[in-house]
Design an enzyme around this catalytic site. Sequence first.
Site, PDB file in Angstrom:
ATOM      1  N   CYS A 136       0.875  -1.211  -0.191  1.00  0.00           N
ATOM      2  CA  CYS A 136       0.076  -0.260   0.028  1.00  0.00           C
ATOM      3  C   CYS A 136       0.775   1.376  -0.174  1.00  0.00           C
ATOM      4  O   CYS A 136       1.911   1.234   0.635  1.00  0.00           O
ATOM      5  CB  CYS A 136      -0.903  -0.003   1.146  1.00  0.00           C
ATOM      6  N   GLU A 137       0.222   2.283  -0.637  1.00  0.00           N
ATOM      7  CA  GLU A 137       1.143   3.440  -0.861  1.00  0.00           C
ATOM      8  C   GLU A 137       1.136   4.197   0.561  1.00  0.00           C
ATOM      9  O   GLU A 137       1.874   5.290   0.444  1.00  0.00           O
ATOM     10  CB  GLU A 137       0.658   4.263  -2.170  1.00  0.00           C
ATOM     11  N   HIS A 138       0.193   4.064   1.316  1.00  0.00           N
ATOM     12  CA  HIS A 138       0.042   5.001   2.520  1.00  0.00           C
ATOM     13  C   HIS A 138       1.177   4.403   3.735  1.00  0.00           C
ATOM     14  O   HIS A 138       1.711   5.205   4.298  1.00  0.00           O
ATOM     15  CB  HIS A 138      -1.245   4.811   3.053  1.00  0.00           C
ATOM     16  N   HIS A 139       1.086   3.102   3.703  1.00  0.00           N
ATOM     17  CA  HIS A 139       2.163   2.603   4.990  1.00  0.00           C
ATOM     18  C   HIS A 139       3.101   1.772   4.376  1.00  0.00           C
ATOM     19  O   HIS A 139       3.965   1.217   5.236  1.00  0.00           O
ATOM     20  CB  HIS A 139       1.054   1.785   5.751  1.00  0.00           C
ATOM     21  N   GLN A 177      -5.805  -0.373  -3.772  1.00  0.00           N
ATOM     22  CA  GLN A 177      -6.565  -1.438  -4.233  1.00  0.00           C
ATOM     23  C   GLN A 177      -7.594  -1.183  -5.475  1.00  0.00           C
ATOM     24  O   GLN A 177      -7.607  -1.409  -6.634  1.00  0.00           O
ATOM     25  CB  GLN A 177      -7.275  -2.429  -3.395  1.00  0.00           C
ATOM     26  N   HIS A 205      -5.197  -6.222   3.399  1.00  0.00           N
ATOM     27  CA  HIS A 205      -4.396  -5.288   3.673  1.00  0.00           C
ATOM     28  C   HIS A 205      -3.701  -5.483   5.183  1.00  0.00           C
ATOM     29  O   HIS A 205      -4.459  -4.991   6.280  1.00  0.00           O
ATOM     30  CB  HIS A 205      -5.243  -3.700   3.490  1.00  0.00           C
ATOM     31  N   CYS A 207      -1.971  -3.091   6.395  1.00  0.00           N
ATOM     32  CA  CYS A 207      -1.890  -1.865   7.204  1.00  0.00           C
ATOM     33  C   CYS A 207      -3.190  -1.830   8.046  1.00  0.00           C
ATOM     34  O   CYS A 207      -3.042  -0.732   9.090  1.00  0.00           O
ATOM     35  CB  CYS A 207      -2.018  -0.629   6.051  1.00  0.00           C
TER      36      CYS A 207
END
Length: 244
Positions: A136-139, A177, A205, A207
Amino acid sequence: EPLGAAAHERHRRLRRLLHHVAELAGHHQQALARHARHLDEEDVAAHRRPGEAGGHPRLRRPLGRLVQELLRPEVVRDVLDRDGLAETPSRVARAFEEFFAGYGQDPVEILQKTFEEIEGYDEMIALRGIRFESHCEHHMAPIIGQAWVAYVPNGRVVGISKLARVVEVYAKRLQIQEKMTAQIANTINDVLKPQGVGVIIKASHHCMTTRGVNKPDSDLVTSRMLGCFRDNALTRQEFLSMAV
């Protein structure tokens, strides 16, 4: 300095370093692809470790230095020069080359070779249960799941392995996603120009399953329907009955 302020500074440094690691991972793969085009296969192989798919030491070093900075005692409270961590920066750099290899690959090119000798076949083609691993691009936490990809051809088909490769290219990038689902469907639709495309992704996920809200039994399901999959309820239902 108060403990709260010190912890805040450590977290700020960690966020900044991870941002640079993610950014460098993308640039790293693009630079590697450009570099490989100017080398013959023998030269490229000479820079690889046994069993590695690719990589180049000169491109790997900056990422390794960022990981080394990340492992400083004030960030993770450990000792970098102990045996277990001594080679961690280079290992992480090599792992990132694999995790984000999709930045150096073109999904449009993968779909270029098609076959028209299909005897008028115009029914659904569905490849089910394509396992993938993304981040994931956030975490930068793992996303582990499966994809179901279907299309109704319009005079030509593509090798089924190419559908799995398109999923893999987009998975090997920093993702959410929803975007990944749309990218896979849009690319197949734009290149093959079929009567319709359907993509469903079901994934866990990390995260949110291993941190944050900590819900380990949850998964996320997304879908993208184009053409006859969107317009024809029977076609859509046929595909949904095959998936998830």
